[in-house]
Design a protein around this motif. Structure first.
Motif, short mmCIF file in Angstrom:
data_model
loop_
_atom_site.label_atom_id
_atom_site.label_comp_id
_atom_site.label_asym_id
_atom_site.label_seq_id
_atom_site.Cartn_x
_atom_site.Cartn_y
_atom_site.Cartn_z
N ASN A 277 0.82 -1.21 0.00
CA ASN A 277 0.00 0.00 0.00
C ASN A 277 0.85 1.26 0.00
N ILE A 278 1.97 1.23 0.71
CA ILE A 278 2.88 2.38 0.69
C ILE A 278 3.43 2.59 -0.71
N GLY A 279 3.76 1.50 -1.38
CA GLY A 279 4.22 1.59 -2.76
C GLY A 279 3.16 2.18 -3.68
N ALA A 280 1.90 1.74 -3.49
CA ALA A 280 0.80 2.27 -4.30
C ALA A 280 0.61 3.76 -4.05
N ILE A 281 0.67 4.16 -2.79
CA ILE A 281 0.55 5.58 -2.45
C ILE A 281 1.64 6.38 -3.16
N ALA A 282 2.86 5.90 -3.12
CA ALA A 282 3.97 6.60 -3.76
C ALA A 282 3.76 6.71 -5.27
N LEU A 283 3.34 5.63 -5.90
CA LEU A 283 3.11 5.65 -7.35
C LEU A 283 1.97 6.59 -7.73
N TYR A 284 0.86 6.53 -6.99
CA TYR A 284 -0.25 7.45 -7.26
C TYR A 284 0.16 8.90 -7.03
N ALA A 285 0.96 9.13 -6.00
CA ALA A 285 1.42 10.49 -5.72
C ALA A 285 2.28 11.03 -6.86
N VAL A 286 3.13 10.17 -7.41
CA VAL A 286 3.97 10.60 -8.54
C VAL A 286 3.11 10.92 -9.75
N VAL A 287 2.16 10.03 -10.08
CA VAL A 287 1.27 10.28 -11.23
C VAL A 287 0.46 11.55 -10.99
N GLY A 288 -0.09 11.71 -9.79
CA GLY A 288 -0.86 12.90 -9.47
C GLY A 288 -0.04 14.17 -9.58
N LEU A 289 1.17 14.14 -9.07
CA LEU A 289 2.05 15.30 -9.14
C LEU A 289 2.40 15.65 -10.59
N ILE A 290 2.72 14.64 -11.37
CA ILE A 290 3.03 14.87 -12.79
C ILE A 290 1.84 15.51 -13.50
N LEU A 291 0.63 14.98 -13.24
CA LEU A 291 -0.56 15.54 -13.89
C LEU A 291 -0.84 16.96 -13.42
N MET A 292 -0.65 17.23 -12.15
CA MET A 292 -0.90 18.58 -11.65
C MET A 292 0.10 19.58 -12.22
N VAL A 293 1.34 19.17 -12.32
CA VAL A 293 2.36 20.05 -12.93
C VAL A 293 2.03 20.27 -14.41
N PHE A 294 1.69 19.19 -15.11
CA PHE A 294 1.32 19.29 -16.52
C PHE A 294 0.09 20.19 -16.68
N GLY A 295 -0.90 20.00 -15.80
CA GLY A 295 -2.11 20.82 -15.85
C GLY A 295 -1.81 22.29 -15.60
N PHE A 296 -0.94 22.56 -14.64
CA PHE A 296 -0.55 23.94 -14.35
C PHE A 296 0.08 24.58 -15.58
N TYR A 297 1.02 23.86 -16.20
CA TYR A 297 1.69 24.43 -17.36
C TYR A 297 0.77 24.51 -18.58
N ALA A 298 -0.23 23.63 -18.67
CA ALA A 298 -1.22 23.74 -19.75
C ALA A 298 -2.04 25.01 -19.59
N ILE A 299 -2.43 25.29 -18.34
CA ILE A 299 -3.17 26.54 -18.08
C ILE A 299 -2.26 27.74 -18.33
N ASP A 300 -1.02 27.65 -17.87
CA ASP A 300 -0.06 28.74 -18.05
C ASP A 300 0.20 28.99 -19.54
N TRP A 301 0.37 27.93 -20.29
CA TRP A 301 0.68 28.04 -21.72
C TRP A 301 -0.47 28.62 -22.52
N THR A 302 -1.71 28.32 -22.12
CA THR A 302 -2.87 28.76 -22.89
C THR A 302 -3.49 30.04 -22.36
N THR A 303 -2.93 30.61 -21.32
CA THR A 303 -3.45 31.84 -20.74
C THR A 303 -2.41 32.93 -20.90
N PRO A 304 -2.84 34.09 -21.39
CA PRO A 304 -1.88 35.20 -21.50
C PRO A 304 -1.31 35.55 -20.13
N GLY A 305 -0.06 35.94 -20.11
CA GLY A 305 0.60 36.27 -18.84
C GLY A 305 1.38 35.08 -18.34
#
Length: 151
Positions: free
Chosen positions: A19-47
């Protein structure tokens, strides 16, 4: 009077480690998606969204926070829908997360067009603008829609 055993079930340690391994893997996927999502918003929004958030521009913070909450909601539902199957949960979180990011970016651009909001100017403002709550609500609403669609 019976004695209670304090011994753990065999395999308990393996379950915990797994379960600790699963938590770590989900956390990595979640973090990657959140960073990607942030930069997608940043890239498509002026400023420069990251600079605006760092400098405390209130509307940029509200829009960014709502996008991250929405992304987390999509990821949580994808994990839950996998019903304990780690590989399916990781893959579905990744796929649905990317779809959610695309949908959010497209929807905010559509909202900008329909409402005639200048989201670039909105997020760059140093003063709170109530319209930023509308953009934030759109992010969260889309996260709910994508999340329920996963179920």
């Amino acid at each position: 009077m019976t004695q209670q055993q304090l011994a753990l079930d065999p395999g308990f340690g393996g379950v915990i480690v797994g379960n600790i391994g699963a938590i770590a893997l989900y956390a990595v996927v979640g973090l990657i998606l959140m960073v990607f999502g942030f930069y997608a918003i940043d890239w498509t929004t002026p400023g420069k969204l990251s600079a605006l958030v760092r400098n405390g521009a209130p509307n940029a913070v509200i829009v960014t926070a709502s996008g991250l909450v929405s992304m987390a909601l999509i990821i949580v539902v994808a994990i839950w829908s996998a019903q304990g199957k780690l590989s399916e949960g990781l893959l579905s979180a990744l796929i649905y997360g990317i779809v959610g990011i695309i949908v959010q970016v497209a929807a905010v651009r559509l909202l900008e067009w329909v409402t005639r909001l200048d989201i670039g100017a909105l997020i760059e403002s140093d003063r709170f603008a109530p319209a930023s709550v509308v953009v934030a609500a759109a992010h969260v609403a889309l996260g709910l829609v994508v999340g329920v669609a996963i179920i």
